[in-house]
Scaffold this motif. Structure first.
Motif, PDB file in Angstrom:
ATOM      1  N   VAL A 628       0.860  -1.192   0.000  1.00 19.75           N
ATOM      2  CA  VAL A 628       0.000   0.000   0.000  1.00 19.75           C
ATOM      3  C   VAL A 628       0.891   1.235   0.000  1.00 19.75           C
ATOM      4  N   PHE A 629       0.593   2.184  -0.853  1.00 23.50           N
ATOM      5  CA  PHE A 629       1.393   3.407  -0.853  1.00 23.50           C
ATOM      6  C   PHE A 629       0.554   4.667  -0.671  1.00 23.50           C
ATOM      7  N   ASP A 630      -0.810   4.545  -0.646  1.00 18.28           N
ATOM      8  CA  ASP A 630      -1.602   5.770  -0.526  1.00 18.28           C
ATOM      9  C   ASP A 630      -2.987   5.450   0.037  1.00 18.28           C
ATOM     10  N   SER A 631      -3.476   6.378   0.874  1.00 19.85           N
ATOM     11  CA  SER A 631      -4.863   6.345   1.362  1.00 19.85           C
ATOM     12  C   SER A 631      -5.346   7.785   1.364  1.00 19.85           C
ATOM     13  N   PHE A 632      -6.413   8.080   0.582  1.00 19.74           N
ATOM     14  CA  PHE A 632      -6.803   9.477   0.372  1.00 19.74           C
ATOM     15  C   PHE A 632      -8.323   9.622   0.485  1.00 19.74           C
ATOM     16  N   THR A 633      -8.724  10.670   1.191  1.00 25.11           N
ATOM     17  CA  THR A 633     -10.145  11.032   1.287  1.00 25.11           C
ATOM     18  C   THR A 633     -10.286  12.509   0.971  1.00 25.11           C
ATOM     19  N   GLY A 634     -11.517  12.924   0.639  1.00 26.76           N
ATOM     20  CA  GLY A 634     -11.757  14.320   0.316  1.00 26.76           C
ATOM     21  C   GLY A 634     -11.527  14.594  -1.151  1.00 26.76           C
ATOM     22  N   GLY A 635     -11.472  15.895  -1.486  1.00 22.91           N
ATOM     23  CA  GLY A 635     -11.272  16.265  -2.877  1.00 22.91           C
ATOM     24  C   GLY A 635     -12.425  15.765  -3.733  1.00 22.91           C
ATOM     25  N   ASN A 636     -12.085  15.059  -4.793  1.00 23.72           N
ATOM     26  CA  ASN A 636     -13.120  14.534  -5.689  1.00 23.72           C
ATOM     27  C   ASN A 636     -13.574  13.123  -5.305  1.00 23.72           C
ATOM     28  N   ILE A 637     -13.134  12.670  -4.120  1.00 23.63           N
ATOM     29  CA  ILE A 637     -13.564  11.354  -3.638  1.00 23.63           C
ATOM     30  C   ILE A 637     -14.926  11.517  -2.970  1.00 23.63           C
ATOM     31  N   PRO A 638     -15.911  10.697  -3.350  1.00 22.74           N
ATOM     32  CA  PRO A 638     -17.261  10.841  -2.778  1.00 22.74           C
ATOM     33  C   PRO A 638     -17.256  10.696  -1.254  1.00 22.74           C
ATOM     34  N   GLU A 639     -18.257  11.303  -0.626  1.00 20.74           N
ATOM     35  CA  GLU A 639     -18.428  11.223   0.818  1.00 20.74           C
ATOM     36  C   GLU A 639     -18.588   9.755   1.230  1.00 20.74           C
ATOM     37  N   GLY A 640     -17.917   9.373   2.300  1.00 24.89           N
ATOM     38  CA  GLY A 640     -17.996   8.006   2.804  1.00 24.89           C
ATOM     39  C   GLY A 640     -17.110   7.034   2.056  1.00 24.89           C
ATOM     40  N   LYS A 641     -16.335   7.555   1.127  1.00 27.66           N
ATOM     41  CA  LYS A 641     -15.438   6.706   0.358  1.00 27.66           C
ATOM     42  C   LYS A 641     -13.979   7.120   0.607  1.00 27.66           C
ATOM     43  N   LYS A 642     -13.067   6.271   0.170  1.00 29.89           N
ATOM     44  CA  LYS A 642     -11.639   6.595   0.218  1.00 29.89           C
ATOM     45  C   LYS A 642     -10.939   5.919  -0.945  1.00 29.89           C
ATOM     46  N   SER A 643      -9.808   6.489  -1.297  1.00 29.05           N
ATOM     47  CA  SER A 643      -9.022   5.939  -2.397  1.00 29.05           C
ATOM     48  C   SER A 643      -7.787   5.246  -1.817  1.00 29.05           C
ATOM     49  N   LEU A 644      -7.577   4.002  -2.206  1.00 28.43           N
ATOM     50  CA  LEU A 644      -6.413   3.235  -1.772  1.00 28.43           C
ATOM     51  C   LEU A 644      -5.506   2.976  -2.965  1.00 28.43           C
ATOM     52  N   GLY A 645      -4.219   3.256  -2.800  1.00 30.06           N
ATOM     53  CA  GLY A 645      -3.256   3.025  -3.868  1.00 30.06           C
ATOM     54  C   GLY A 645      -2.362   1.836  -3.535  1.00 30.06           C
ATOM     55  N   PHE A 646      -2.214   0.934  -4.500  1.00 28.58           N
ATOM     56  CA  PHE A 646      -1.392  -0.254  -4.304  1.00 28.58           C
ATOM     57  C   PHE A 646      -0.332  -0.330  -5.396  1.00 28.58           C
ATOM     58  N   SER A 647       0.840  -0.829  -5.010  1.00 25.39           N
ATOM     59  CA  SER A 647       1.900  -1.099  -5.976  1.00 25.39           C
ATOM     60  C   SER A 647       2.067  -2.614  -6.068  1.00 25.39           C
ATOM     61  N   ILE A 648       2.063  -3.143  -7.303  1.00 27.34           N
ATOM     62  CA  ILE A 648       2.172  -4.587  -7.521  1.00 27.34           C
ATOM     63  C   ILE A 648       3.460  -4.851  -8.301  1.00 27.34           C
ATOM     64  N   ARG A 649       4.276  -5.766  -7.773  1.00 24.05           N
ATOM     65  CA  ARG A 649       5.518  -6.124  -8.455  1.00 24.05           C
ATOM     66  C   ARG A 649       5.343  -7.499  -9.108  1.00 24.05           C
ATOM     67  N   TYR A 650       5.623  -7.553 -10.416  1.00 22.16           N
ATOM     68  CA  TYR A 650       5.519  -8.789 -11.176  1.00 22.16           C
ATOM     69  C   TYR A 650       6.931  -9.265 -11.552  1.00 22.16           C
ATOM     70  N   ARG A 651       7.138 -10.584 -11.463  1.00 27.16           N
ATOM     71  CA  ARG A 651       8.436 -11.130 -11.871  1.00 27.16           C
ATOM     72  C   ARG A 651       8.292 -12.631 -12.168  1.00 27.16           C
ATOM     73  N   SER A 652       9.024 -13.093 -13.148  1.00 25.48           N
ATOM     74  CA  SER A 652       9.111 -14.523 -13.439  1.00 25.48           C
ATOM     75  C   SER A 652      10.497 -15.004 -13.033  1.00 25.48           C
ATOM     76  N   ARG A 653      10.560 -16.208 -12.467  1.00 27.37           N
ATOM     77  CA  ARG A 653      11.844 -16.776 -12.070  1.00 27.37           C
ATOM     78  C   ARG A 653      12.559 -17.457 -13.232  1.00 27.37           C
ATOM     79  N   GLU A 654      11.854 -17.603 -14.344  1.00 30.59           N
ATOM     80  CA  GLU A 654      12.406 -18.382 -15.444  1.00 30.59           C
ATOM     81  C   GLU A 654      12.754 -17.557 -16.674  1.00 30.59           C
ATOM     82  N   ARG A 655      12.157 -16.336 -16.796  1.00 29.67           N
ATOM     83  CA  ARG A 655      12.398 -15.547 -17.996  1.00 29.67           C
ATOM     84  C   ARG A 655      12.008 -14.102 -17.746  1.00 29.67           C
TER      85      ARG A 655
END
Length: 683
Positions: A628-655
């Motif tokens: 997780v790299f971000d949690s944001f409320t307010g701004g253009n985010i609707p009331e009662g909601k929040k924005s969560l940001g995730f970083s996903i790392r992909y890798r193959s062990r074979e190629r």
């Protein structure tokens, strides 16, 4: 220490060359750091460890070679014939610092240059020639390892030598021509009126042996190592004598060194030798060491018969007393005061038997049935907390009943079932703790009211609950408290304290290899902030809580601060049960990773851990890490909601993954999360 190889072979003929001798000594524990050819001789540089002062001489090294090879030893000639009566007197005033003082008078000496063989040997060992009398004392120092000093007898007043401390206001001009103020506790050699030498360090200029000297007094004594060390350091004086006295000399063998010096003096400088005069108030008493044959073999991992063990030890001039077939009593000589316990005897057997002759084996190790041993778990938890900047607190196991009211604990709360102490140290602390939180809050207040604006503490301790039986139930807990006031700085730290404490907890879980954990809001504790706290779950079971104290509790503390106080409490049993011992190590990846971000709008009450769990559970072997790299409320985010940001790392062990593969996989994950979480993907 420098040793002449030819000189050594005069005392013991092993049949070994210089290189072979150096190897034998090194393998027996006396490292030879270098060998240099000097004409028809070799000079060995021997590194003598501090516990072996008996080896600081040619005779000491020869004894080692006898112990190693079993060859006979030739002690240098020292017997004196035709001794005459002596009227000189010796008085030891301080028996604590001087156990023995012996001397010989030699009358009618001729002071001059030393013979060439004597000066050559001194120079090979790094000592310059002065005159034959001084050279003889230095020669015997190198040969026997015991420091000596020669006085001009006619410059000593009163026909007596006294050994006593300096006392206040004393000074002496030493042989180097410097007048030195003496510490009150310094041990001195006095004649009938004045100090004439600093005991064990340096002689005085007033009684120096010169070309006009006709009669000399040769000193051989034993001074307490600690006394010589303190005086040498205080005066800034180091000498070959102080080097040996500081490490301990042979109180019995000093008479041989004295006789050897007197013998050489009569041969080289002439003169008539008088009887030895001495004071020996503190007689040497050997300290026997008891050792079991079984222990010798067990520690060394071999099976030596008792006869082999005793044969090896006899080479060291050790007196052996057989108590039984299993037990041996070893009586060390006065030169081997380093042999104090059975482990020392085992070491002697090992080095004489030969380290190379002891077979290599893998030591046995008991394997635990599972989980971490309690002491290992405790050490790991403490280390993890300290690495996160928290200091350990140690508190009494008591609390005040008002502490429970402070925390708004309900009457039915199990933590209200406290054990009352019949004889408390203080009336205000008459209960055994049922939680660590009050003590840590007190620790925070103690520091806060004394001006500290950054407080990070943790405690590992037991809590007690009245279970209705004869004894209370006990549980080990980990507690922590964190408080930080933001100060002007070159960079701005925006992470709330809650996340700092949460990060410490996650680092702990990583150290303990605990993977199945999560934090669920709210904490469910009456004293915690409902929106800024969470319960800690391990393996699906509640293990504790983390978060901010409620504003109501903070107000009662009267700390007058707008900053939050974060606390943590965990059950150690839950940590122990979940901690996994094995760590799986894998090689450094050969192929590059590809990272993609994902932002999703969800209900404000949805935990980021729930979304992360869904991401990690997606069926793909290429997902290496989700964070997780971000949690944001307010701004253009609707009331009662929040924005969560995730970083996903992909890798193959074979190629190496292609962009097309990663994009297709990432889009599949985005659709999966949007469906499962009921959220909306942010563009």
């Amino acid at each position: 220490m420098l040793i002449s190889f030819n000189w050594l072979t005069e005392l013991i003929d092993t049949g070994l060359g210089a290189e072979e001798t150096a190897h034998a000594l090194t393998m027996a524990g006396l490292e030879v750091e270098g060998i240099e050819r000097a004409g028809d001789d070799f000079v060995l540089e021997v590194n003598v460890t501090p516990n072996r002062p008996d080896c600081l001489s040619v005779l000491g090294i020869a004894r080692e070679m006898r112990a190693i090879t079993g060859k006979p030893l030739k002690v240098p000639e020292h017997a004196i014939k035709d001794e005459s009566h002596s009227t000189f007197m010796v008085e030891i005033k301080d028996k604590e610092l001087c156990a023995r003082y012996a001397c010989r008078v030699v009358r009618g000496v001729s002071v001059g240059e030393s013979p060439e063989w004597l000066t050559n040997r001194l120079e090979l060992c790094g000592i310059r020639s002065v005159n034959n009398i001084v050279d003889i004392t230095n020669y015997v120092l190198l040969e026997f390892g015991h420091p000596l000093h020669a006085f001009d007898l006619d410059l000593l007043e009163g026909g007596v030598v006294r050994v006593a401390r300096a006392g206040a206001g004393q000074s002496i001009t030493t042989l180097d021509g410097v007048e030195r103020k003496l510490p009150e506790e310094a041990l001195l050699i006095w004649d009938g009126k004045r100090p004439v030498a600093v005991a064990g360090v340096m002689g005085g200029l007033a009684t120096e042996v010169t070309a006009s000297t006709q009669n000399i007094l040769i000193e051989s004594a034993w001074f307490k190592p600690q006394s010589v060390r303190r005086t040498s350091k205080a005066l800034g004086l180091k000498s070959e004598s102080s080097y040996r006295f500081e490490r301990g000399t042979d109180v019995v063998g000093l008479e041989l060194a004295l006789d050897r010096a007197a013998f050489l003096t009569s041969k080289i400088a002439g003169g008539e030798v008088e009887y030895r005069v001495e004071s020996y108030p503190v007689k040497f008493s050997p300290k026997p060491v008891t050792v079991q044959y079984e222990k010798i073999n067990r520690l060394l991992g071999i099976d030596l018969p008792p006869g082999v063990v005793t044969e090896l030890l006899k080479r060291l001039e050790l007196e052996l007393q057989h108590v039984s077939e299993e037990t041996l009593v070893v009586v060390p000589p006065s030169s081997r005061l380093d042999l104090e316990r059975d482990a020392d005897i085992v070491e002697e057997v090992a080095r004489l038997y030969g380290y190379g002759n002891i077979p290599t084996s893998i030591p046995a190790s008991a394997i635990a049935s599972g989980g971490r041993p309690p002491e290992r778990l405790t050490a790991d938890v403490k280390e993890a907390m300290r690495k996160e900047g928290l200091s350990e607190a140690i508190n009494y196991s008591f609390m005040n009943e008002k502490h429970l009211d402070l925390l708004d604990l309900a009457q039915a709360d199990p933590r209200r079932k406290a054990v009352r102490i019949q004889n408390p140290l203080r009336a205000e602390e008459a209960l055994l703790r049922t939680t660590l939180v009050p003590s840590l809050i007190d620790n925070f207040l103690h520091n806060f009211f004394r001006g500290s604006r950054e407080v990070g503490l943790f405690e590992l301790a037991r809590v007690f609950t009245d279970a209705g039986g004869a004894l209370p139930s006990e549980a080990r807990k980990l507690g922590a408290v964190l408080y930080k006031e933001r100060k002007p700085a070159l960079w701005k730290e925006t992470a709330p304290d809650f996340y700092l404490l949460k990060g410490a907890l996650e680092s702990l879980f990583e150290r303990l290899n605990i993977k199945d954990f999560e934090m669920r809001k709210p904490a469910g504790e009456p004293f915690m902030h409902p929106g800024k706290s969470a319960g800690v779950f391990i393996g699906g079971a509640r293990a504790g809580f983390i978060g901010e104290l409620s504003p109501q509790v903070m107000e009662r503390l009267d700390a007058k601060t707008k900053n939050a106080l974060n606390v943590l409490e965990l059950d150690m049993e839950a940590l122990s049960s979940a901690a996994e011992m094995p760590f799986v190590f894998s090689p450094i990846p050969k192929y590059p990773a590809v990272e993609r971000d994902l932002a999703i709008i969800v209900d404000r009450e949805t935990a980021s851990a729930e979304i992360a769990r869904l991401l990690k559970g997606f069926p793909s072997e290429f997902i290496e890490e989700v964070s997780v790299f971000d949690s944001f409320t307010g701004g253009n985010i609707p009331e009662g909601k929040k924005s969560l940001g995730f970083s996903i790392r992909y890798r193959s062990r074979e190629r190496t993954l292609t962009d097309e593969e990663v994009e297709a996989l990432h889009e599949s994950i985005v659709r999966h999360i949007a469906e499962k979480a009921g959220g909306e993907i942010r563009a």
